[in-house]
Design a protein around this motif. Sequence first.
Motif, short mmCIF file in Angstrom:
data_model
loop_
_atom_site.label_atom_id
_atom_site.label_comp_id
_atom_site.label_asym_id
_atom_site.label_seq_id
_atom_site.Cartn_x
_atom_site.Cartn_y
_atom_site.Cartn_z
N TYR A 176 17.37 28.71 68.24
CA TYR A 176 16.50 27.97 67.34
C TYR A 176 17.12 26.64 66.88
O TYR A 176 16.47 25.85 66.20
CB TYR A 176 16.15 28.80 66.11
N ASP A 177 18.39 26.45 67.25
CA ASP A 177 19.10 25.25 66.80
C ASP A 177 20.00 24.77 67.94
O ASP A 177 21.05 25.36 68.21
CB ASP A 177 19.93 25.56 65.56
N ASP A 178 19.59 23.71 68.60
CA ASP A 178 20.34 23.20 69.75
C ASP A 178 21.75 22.76 69.40
O ASP A 178 22.63 22.70 70.26
CB ASP A 178 19.59 22.03 70.39
N ASP A 179 21.98 22.43 68.13
CA ASP A 179 23.30 21.95 67.72
C ASP A 179 24.22 23.08 67.26
O ASP A 179 25.40 22.84 66.97
CB ASP A 179 23.16 20.92 66.59
N ALA A 180 23.69 24.29 67.15
CA ALA A 180 24.50 25.40 66.67
C ALA A 180 25.54 25.80 67.71
O ALA A 180 25.30 25.77 68.91
CB ALA A 180 23.62 26.60 66.34
N SER A 181 26.73 26.19 67.23
CA SER A 181 27.81 26.61 68.13
C SER A 181 28.30 27.98 67.72
O SER A 181 29.01 28.14 66.72
CB SER A 181 28.97 25.60 68.08
N GLU A 182 27.91 29.00 68.50
CA GLU A 182 28.40 30.34 68.19
C GLU A 182 29.89 30.47 68.48
O GLU A 182 30.58 31.30 67.88
CB GLU A 182 27.62 31.39 68.98
N VAL A 183 30.40 29.62 69.39
CA VAL A 183 31.81 29.69 69.75
C VAL A 183 32.70 29.44 68.53
O VAL A 183 33.67 30.14 68.29
CB VAL A 183 32.13 28.67 70.87
N THR A 184 32.35 28.43 67.74
CA THR A 184 33.14 28.09 66.55
C THR A 184 33.19 29.25 65.57
O THR A 184 34.25 29.59 65.04
CB THR A 184 32.56 26.84 65.86
N SER A 185 32.04 29.88 65.33
CA SER A 185 31.99 30.99 64.39
C SER A 185 32.72 32.22 64.90
O SER A 185 33.41 32.91 64.15
CB SER A 185 30.53 31.35 64.08
N LEU A 186 32.59 32.51 66.19
CA LEU A 186 33.28 33.66 66.78
C LEU A 186 34.79 33.46 66.72
O LEU A 186 35.54 34.39 66.40
CB LEU A 186 32.83 33.86 68.23
N LEU A 187 35.22 32.26 67.04
CA LEU A 187 36.65 31.97 66.99
C LEU A 187 37.18 32.10 65.58
O LEU A 187 38.27 32.64 65.35
CB LEU A 187 36.92 30.56 67.53
N SER A 188 36.41 31.62 64.60
CA SER A 188 36.82 31.72 63.20
C SER A 188 36.96 33.18 62.79
O SER A 188 37.91 33.55 62.08
CB SER A 188 35.79 31.01 62.32
N TYR A 189 36.01 34.02 63.21
CA TYR A 189 36.06 35.44 62.88
C TYR A 189 37.30 36.11 63.48
O TYR A 189 38.02 36.85 62.80
CB TYR A 189 34.81 36.15 63.36
N LEU A 190 37.56 35.84 64.74
CA LEU A 190 38.72 36.45 65.40
C LEU A 190 40.02 35.98 64.77
O LEU A 190 40.98 36.76 64.63
CB LEU A 190 38.70 36.13 66.90
N GLN A 191 40.05 34.71 64.38
CA GLN A 191 41.27 34.18 63.76
C GLN A 191 41.59 34.88 62.44
O GLN A 191 42.75 35.02 62.05
CB GLN A 191 41.14 32.67 63.54
N GLU A 192 40.56 35.36 61.77
CA GLU A 192 40.75 36.05 60.50
C GLU A 192 41.38 37.43 60.66
O GLU A 192 41.94 37.97 59.70
CB GLU A 192 39.40 36.21 59.78
N ILE A 193 41.31 38.01 61.86
CA ILE A 193 41.80 39.39 62.02
C ILE A 193 43.11 39.48 62.79
O ILE A 193 43.71 40.55 62.86
CB ILE A 193 40.75 40.26 62.74
N VAL A 194 43.56 38.36 63.36
CA VAL A 194 44.82 38.39 64.14
C VAL A 194 45.92 37.63 63.41
O VAL A 194 45.65 36.80 62.53
CB VAL A 194 44.62 37.83 65.55
N THR A 195 47.16 37.90 63.81
CA THR A 195 48.32 37.28 63.15
C THR A 195 48.86 36.10 63.93
O THR A 195 49.85 35.49 63.54
CB THR A 195 49.45 38.32 63.00
N VAL A 196 48.23 35.76 65.06
CA VAL A 196 48.68 34.64 65.88
C VAL A 196 47.60 33.59 65.92
O VAL A 196 46.42 33.85 65.66
CB VAL A 196 49.02 35.11 67.32
#
Length: 202
Positions: A176-196
């Motif tokens: 619904y939003d051509d400018d939306a980036s799921e990659v950025t949000s997914l990466l942010s989520y994963l970064q919150e759970i890992v120590t590296v």
Amino acid sequence: MAMTKKARGEYRKTSRRREEILDAALEVFSRVGYLNASVTEIARSVNLTLPGLSHHYPSKAALFSAVLERRDLQAQEILSGRRGVDVLLGLIAIAQRDQADRRATRLFAIIAAEATDSGHPMHTYFRERYAMVLKDITRTLDEAAKAGHLKPGVDPAETARRYVALSDGLQIQALYDDDASEVTSLLSYLQEIVTVDLHVED
């Protein structure tokens, strides 16, 4: 016996033809779903008769399965040889691939919703696929935890389920939003759970 030049040429021609058919099928399935898709329309778009198309793919189910298999094989190539945290980076690479081709995103969004009906031809496929994805991501997070790369208190099974839910939800929003980036949000989520630090190539 070695394959003759003529045989190799025929194989390449057939392989190219099947790729054309799968491209056309992806276009139709991603637009109208599985149930409403017309095999006749797919055949016509690649200048084939129904018997001609059936020579390559004998049924709509076989054609749709081939479309999905091609995407899954691409994902397997991205993940091949990766372990632990590196698999998480592979998941981001797959998300980047999907973000670049909205047809595949629409395809999975439409069919996954259709297939919740137990009578749908693809119901078993999607049920087994979700189970496999959850199992693989859970195993990946277990490996990361054993390597000391997962933050304390992070449950691998629950986190895997949240990741899949987040990924699916973000993909639908992006339609619904051509400018939306799921990659950025997914990466942010994963970064919150890992120590590296997770470094992703553009």
